[in-house]
Design a protein around this motif. Structure first.
Motif, PDB file in Angstrom:
ATOM      1  N   ASP A   1       0.981  -1.158  -0.036  1.00  0.00           N
ATOM      2  CA  ASP A   1       0.007  -0.074   0.089  1.00  0.00           C
ATOM      3  C   ASP A   1       0.678   1.321  -0.035  1.00  0.00           C
ATOM      4  O   ASP A   1       0.743   2.273   0.802  1.00  0.00           O
ATOM      5  N   ALA A   2       1.945   1.240  -0.817  1.00  0.00           N
ATOM      6  CA  ALA A   2       2.721   2.441  -1.045  1.00  0.00           C
ATOM      7  C   ALA A   2       2.689   3.206  -2.312  1.00  0.00           C
ATOM      8  O   ALA A   2       2.109   2.537  -3.223  1.00  0.00           O
ATOM      9  N   ALA A   3       2.868   4.385  -2.443  1.00  0.00           N
ATOM     10  CA  ALA A   3       2.865   5.237  -3.575  1.00  0.00           C
ATOM     11  C   ALA A   3       4.386   4.845  -4.433  1.00  0.00           C
ATOM     12  O   ALA A   3       5.206   4.341  -3.738  1.00  0.00           O
ATOM     13  N   VAL A   4       4.222   4.953  -5.563  1.00  0.00           N
ATOM     14  CA  VAL A   4       5.316   4.372  -6.405  1.00  0.00           C
ATOM     15  C   VAL A   4       5.417   5.567  -7.592  1.00  0.00           C
ATOM     16  O   VAL A   4       4.611   5.713  -8.290  1.00  0.00           O
ATOM     17  N   ILE A   5       6.727   5.819  -7.752  1.00  0.00           N
ATOM     18  CA  ILE A   5       7.445   6.507  -8.944  1.00  0.00           C
ATOM     19  C   ILE A   5       8.472   5.727  -9.581  1.00  0.00           C
ATOM     20  O   ILE A   5       9.376   5.732  -8.959  1.00  0.00           O
ATOM     21  N   ALA A   6       8.383   5.374 -10.794  1.00  0.00           N
ATOM     22  CA  ALA A   6       9.380   4.572 -11.295  1.00  0.00           C
ATOM     23  C   ALA A   6      10.031   5.303 -12.472  1.00  0.00           C
ATOM     24  O   ALA A   6       9.651   6.361 -12.951  1.00  0.00           O
ATOM     25  N   ASP A   7      11.367   4.747 -12.540  1.00  0.00           N
ATOM     26  CA  ASP A   7      12.246   5.326 -13.614  1.00  0.00           C
ATOM     27  C   ASP A   7      12.567   6.710 -13.493  1.00  0.00           C
ATOM     28  O   ASP A   7      12.430   7.374 -14.821  1.00  0.00           O
ATOM     29  N   VAL A   8      12.833   7.381 -12.433  1.00  0.00           N
ATOM     30  CA  VAL A   8      13.040   9.043 -12.520  1.00  0.00           C
ATOM     31  C   VAL A   8      14.505   9.035 -12.726  1.00  0.00           C
ATOM     32  O   VAL A   8      15.217   8.189 -12.596  1.00  0.00           O
ATOM     33  N   SER A   9      14.749  10.247 -13.001  1.00  0.00           N
ATOM     34  CA  SER A   9      16.229  10.647 -13.141  1.00  0.00           C
ATOM     35  C   SER A   9      16.966  11.470 -12.042  1.00  0.00           C
ATOM     36  O   SER A   9      17.987  11.769 -11.812  1.00  0.00           O
TER      37      SER A   9
ATOM     38  N   PRO B   1       7.948  17.578   1.644  1.00  0.00           N
ATOM     39  CA  PRO B   1       7.108  17.340   3.211  1.00  0.00           C
ATOM     40  C   PRO B   1       6.011  16.415   3.245  1.00  0.00           C
ATOM     41  O   PRO B   1       5.727  15.908   4.269  1.00  0.00           O
ATOM     42  N   ASN B   2       5.496  16.064   1.817  1.00  0.00           N
ATOM     43  CA  ASN B   2       4.455  15.095   1.948  1.00  0.00           C
ATOM     44  C   ASN B   2       4.911  13.673   1.336  1.00  0.00           C
ATOM     45  O   ASN B   2       3.914  12.765   1.327  1.00  0.00           O
ATOM     46  N   GLY B   3       6.193  13.564   0.971  1.00  0.00           N
ATOM     47  CA  GLY B   3       6.438  12.286   0.344  1.00  0.00           C
ATOM     48  C   GLY B   3       7.794  12.526  -0.529  1.00  0.00           C
ATOM     49  O   GLY B   3       8.766  12.699   0.034  1.00  0.00           O
ATOM     50  N   VAL B   4       7.658  12.433  -1.616  1.00  0.00           N
ATOM     51  CA  VAL B   4       8.730  12.466  -2.672  1.00  0.00           C
ATOM     52  C   VAL B   4       8.484  13.196  -3.977  1.00  0.00           C
ATOM     53  O   VAL B   4       7.363  13.041  -4.613  1.00  0.00           O
ATOM     54  N   LYS B   5       9.529  14.085  -4.210  1.00  0.00           N
ATOM     55  CA  LYS B   5       9.380  14.842  -5.665  1.00  0.00           C
ATOM     56  C   LYS B   5      10.411  14.235  -6.487  1.00  0.00           C
ATOM     57  O   LYS B   5      11.646  14.021  -6.030  1.00  0.00           O
ATOM     58  N   ALA B   6      10.009  14.069  -7.779  1.00  0.00           N
ATOM     59  CA  ALA B   6      10.835  13.387  -8.801  1.00  0.00           C
ATOM     60  C   ALA B   6      10.796  14.051 -10.152  1.00  0.00           C
ATOM     61  O   ALA B   6       9.649  14.566 -10.361  1.00  0.00           O
ATOM     62  N   LYS B   7      11.916  13.952 -10.835  1.00  0.00           N
ATOM     63  CA  LYS B   7      11.632  14.505 -12.284  1.00  0.00           C
ATOM     64  C   LYS B   7      12.116  13.141 -13.032  1.00  0.00           C
ATOM     65  O   LYS B   7      12.633  12.032 -12.586  1.00  0.00           O
ATOM     66  N   ARG B   8      11.091  13.029 -14.131  1.00  0.00           N
ATOM     67  CA  ARG B   8      11.002  11.666 -14.899  1.00  0.00           C
ATOM     68  C   ARG B   8      10.966  11.876 -16.443  1.00  0.00           C
ATOM     69  O   ARG B   8      10.044  12.726 -16.875  1.00  0.00           O
ATOM     70  N   PRO B   9      11.855  11.332 -17.085  1.00  0.00           N
ATOM     71  CA  PRO B   9      11.859  11.705 -18.432  1.00  0.00           C
ATOM     72  C   PRO B   9      10.780  10.837 -18.984  1.00  0.00           C
ATOM     73  O   PRO B   9      10.700   9.574 -18.846  1.00  0.00           O
ATOM     74  N   VAL B  10       9.876  11.412 -19.973  1.00  0.00           N
ATOM     75  CA  VAL B  10       8.792  10.731 -20.422  1.00  0.00           C
ATOM     76  C   VAL B  10       8.966  11.291 -21.983  1.00  0.00           C
ATOM     77  O   VAL B  10       9.721  12.176 -22.587  1.00  0.00           O
ATOM     78  N   MET B  11       8.013  10.755 -22.772  1.00  0.00           N
ATOM     79  CA  MET B  11       7.958  10.677 -24.321  1.00  0.00           C
ATOM     80  C   MET B  11       9.365  10.453 -25.017  1.00  0.00           C
ATOM     81  O   MET B  11       9.872  11.622 -25.434  1.00  0.00           O
ATOM     82  N   ALA B  12      10.097   9.481 -24.708  1.00  0.00           N
ATOM     83  CA  ALA B  12      11.213   9.265 -25.300  1.00  0.00           C
ATOM     84  C   ALA B  12      12.148  10.421 -24.782  1.00  0.00           C
ATOM     85  O   ALA B  12      13.113  10.894 -25.662  1.00  0.00           O
ATOM     86  N   ALA B  13      11.963  10.917 -23.606  1.00  0.00           N
ATOM     87  CA  ALA B  13      12.991  11.774 -22.871  1.00  0.00           C
ATOM     88  C   ALA B  13      13.086  13.160 -23.580  1.00  0.00           C
ATOM     89  O   ALA B  13      13.733  13.989 -23.272  1.00  0.00           O
ATOM     90  N   LYS B  14      11.954  13.408 -24.218  1.00  0.00           N
ATOM     91  CA  LYS B  14      11.520  14.848 -24.934  1.00  0.00           C
ATOM     92  C   LYS B  14      11.028  15.604 -23.724  1.00  0.00           C
ATOM     93  O   LYS B  14      11.313  16.887 -23.950  1.00  0.00           O
ATOM     94  N   ILE B  15      10.454  15.022 -22.824  1.00  0.00           N
ATOM     95  CA  ILE B  15       9.662  15.985 -21.867  1.00  0.00           C
ATOM     96  C   ILE B  15      10.188  15.529 -20.623  1.00  0.00           C
ATOM     97  O   ILE B  15      10.319  14.219 -20.303  1.00  0.00           O
TER      98      ILE B  15
ATOM     99  N   ALA C   1       9.032  15.271 -16.836  1.00  0.00           N
ATOM    100  CA  ALA C   1       7.722  15.272 -15.840  1.00  0.00           C
ATOM    101  C   ALA C   1       8.082  15.814 -14.564  1.00  0.00           C
ATOM    102  O   ALA C   1       8.965  15.020 -14.087  1.00  0.00           O
ATOM    103  N   ASN C   2       7.679  16.514 -13.698  1.00  0.00           N
ATOM    104  CA  ASN C   2       7.708  16.840 -12.681  1.00  0.00           C
ATOM    105  C   ASN C   2       6.596  15.952 -11.786  1.00  0.00           C
ATOM    106  O   ASN C   2       5.362  16.166 -12.036  1.00  0.00           O
ATOM    107  N   ALA C   3       6.842  14.911 -10.818  1.00  0.00           N
ATOM    108  CA  ALA C   3       6.081  13.955 -10.368  1.00  0.00           C
ATOM    109  C   ALA C   3       6.027  14.218  -8.843  1.00  0.00           C
ATOM    110  O   ALA C   3       7.310  14.459  -8.428  1.00  0.00           O
ATOM    111  N   GLU C   4       5.159  14.225  -7.986  1.00  0.00           N
ATOM    112  CA  GLU C   4       5.207  14.006  -6.699  1.00  0.00           C
ATOM    113  C   GLU C   4       4.388  12.829  -6.099  1.00  0.00           C
ATOM    114  O   GLU C   4       3.337  12.694  -6.242  1.00  0.00           O
TER     115      GLU C   4
END
Ligand SMILES: Cc1cc2nc3c(=O)[nH]c(=O)nc-3n(C[C@H](O)[C@H](O)[C@H](O)COP(=O)(O)OP(=O)(O)OC[C@H]3O[C@@H](n4cnc5c(N)ncnc54)[C@H](O)[C@@H]3O)c2cc1C
Length: 324
Positions: A113-121, A127-141, A143-146
């Motif tokens: 029962d955990a949140a997951v962010i996969a394949d981040v750079s 304060p509420n968990g984890v913030k991550a940068k995640r390359p998407v769309m063949a690394a063209k974009i 994404a800032n994910a939390e």
């Protein structure tokens, strides 16, 4: 104070460098936030790898040792990870993004029962968990994910962080583990390397990648020689894997492997967006191409414009001289 737990992956009897990169980063952000950093080793010979991770600063190393871990299998690995996660109750459980990790991450998150962010750079604590940068769309974009949760699982692309030693004398904790044979529904009998190549592209410190500029056996031999003196893996563009010049497992790019070595030498590769998507995270990129307008030069740190058949022989000789 909470705990950041890092999974240390073992492949072919070696600790995966990318796991140590993740541990180094966890130690840095853990120290800054006043959290403890712990590691978990799961392998048939897990205890023999404890020494190899002592110098990266974990305060506790959880060791799960059982013959069932001789080859990667999802069911036992998932059971062991869930057991350690329940015991440690980490705020963050960090993994290197490997093929095996990709196989079990979702299941572990659901199980725990955990949140997951996969394949981040990159990732940081928020304060509420984890913030991550995640390359998407063949690394063209990017994404800032939390992930907003008191339990977050995150997996990190190899090469995203540098190794950073931070010696500590970790407490080694042996975790009881047993698995009934009937619980294991699938068994892995044998792993056969498609290429016979010994350098794993996901872990390689250097890669020499060949593109359509390589026209014949002479070109292939030059690539092989350069790779050999640099102890580098050999990669290829889709132009050369589709035409059968190199094995498809060596393809780098959007539909191939995503790599991030310290050094990437692109030989006779134009730099199409689909190729660049797989190698743009490399630390230093060197491109050799006869076309000065080839897009590969836009991402390269060093570019050599000219015929690779004329450039590579003296280039190889110079490296040999430096190395001797
Ligand atoms: C959906 C999709 C997914 C794709 N996925 C991938 C992928 O994962 N990986 C991938 O690589 N491609 C992928 N492609 C293909 C991609 O678009 C390009 O076609 C491919 O990367 C081109 O390979 P290349 O650079 O080797 O060949 P080319 O584009 O033909 O470039 C060859 C280069 O070699 C140079 N050259 C030629 N002779 C010499 C010489 N003697 N000395 C020096 N330089 C020389 C030329 O100037 C040229 O720049 C994908 C395409 C699609 C549509």
């Amino acid at each position: 104070m909470s705990t950041i737990l890092t999974y240390i992956a073992i492949t072919d009897g070696k600790i995966k460098r990318s796991s140590l990169e993740v541990l180094s980063h966890c130690k840095k952000i853990g120290d800054a936030a006043g959290h403890t950093v712990e590691a978990v080793l799961i392998d048939a010979n897990a205890s023999s790898f404890v020494e190899g991770i002592q110098k990266y600063g974990a305060s506790k190393i959880h060791v799960v040792e059982d013959p069932v871990f001789t080859n990667h299998m999802n069911t036992p690995l998932l059971k062991a990870l869930a057991k350690v996660m329940e015991k440690v109750n980490p705020a963050v459980f960090a993994f290197a993004s490997t093929e095996s990790t990709k196989d079990i991450l979702g299941a572990l998150a659901a199980n725990q029962d955990a949140a997951v962010i996969a394949d981040v750079s990159s990732f940081e604590l928020s304060p509420n968990g984890v913030k991550a940068k995640r390359p998407v769309m063949a690394a063209k974009i990017m994404a800032n994910a939390e992930a907003i949760s008191d339990r977050v699982i995150v997996s990190v692309r190899s090469g995203s962080y540098d190794l950073n030693e931070s010696p500590a004398s970790a407490e080694v904790i042996s975790v009881d583990f047993s698995m009934d044979e009937n619980e294991v529904k699938a068994t892995l009998k044998e792993i056969i390397s498609a290429t016979g190549d010994t350098v794993d592209l996901n872990e390689a410190e250097a890669i020499v990648a060949a593109g359509r500029g390589i026209k014949d056996d002479e070109g292939k031999a030059l690539v092989a020689e350069l790779a050999s003196i640099l102890n580098a893996g050999i990669g290829a563009s889709r132009a050369l894997t589709e035409s059968g010049v190199y094995d498809p497992s060596l393809q780098i790019g959007q539909t191939g492997k995503v790599v991030s070595p310290q050094l990437y030498i692109a030989v006779g590769i134009s730099g199409a967006i689909q190729h660049v998507a797989g190698m743009t995270n490399s630390k230093v990129i060197v491109a050799i191409n006869k076309d000065p307008d080839a897009p590969i030069f836009e991402v390269a740190d060093y570019g050599i414009v000219g015929d690779l058949y004329k450039i590579l022989p003296p280039f190889i000789e110079e490296i040999k001289k430096i190395k001797s």
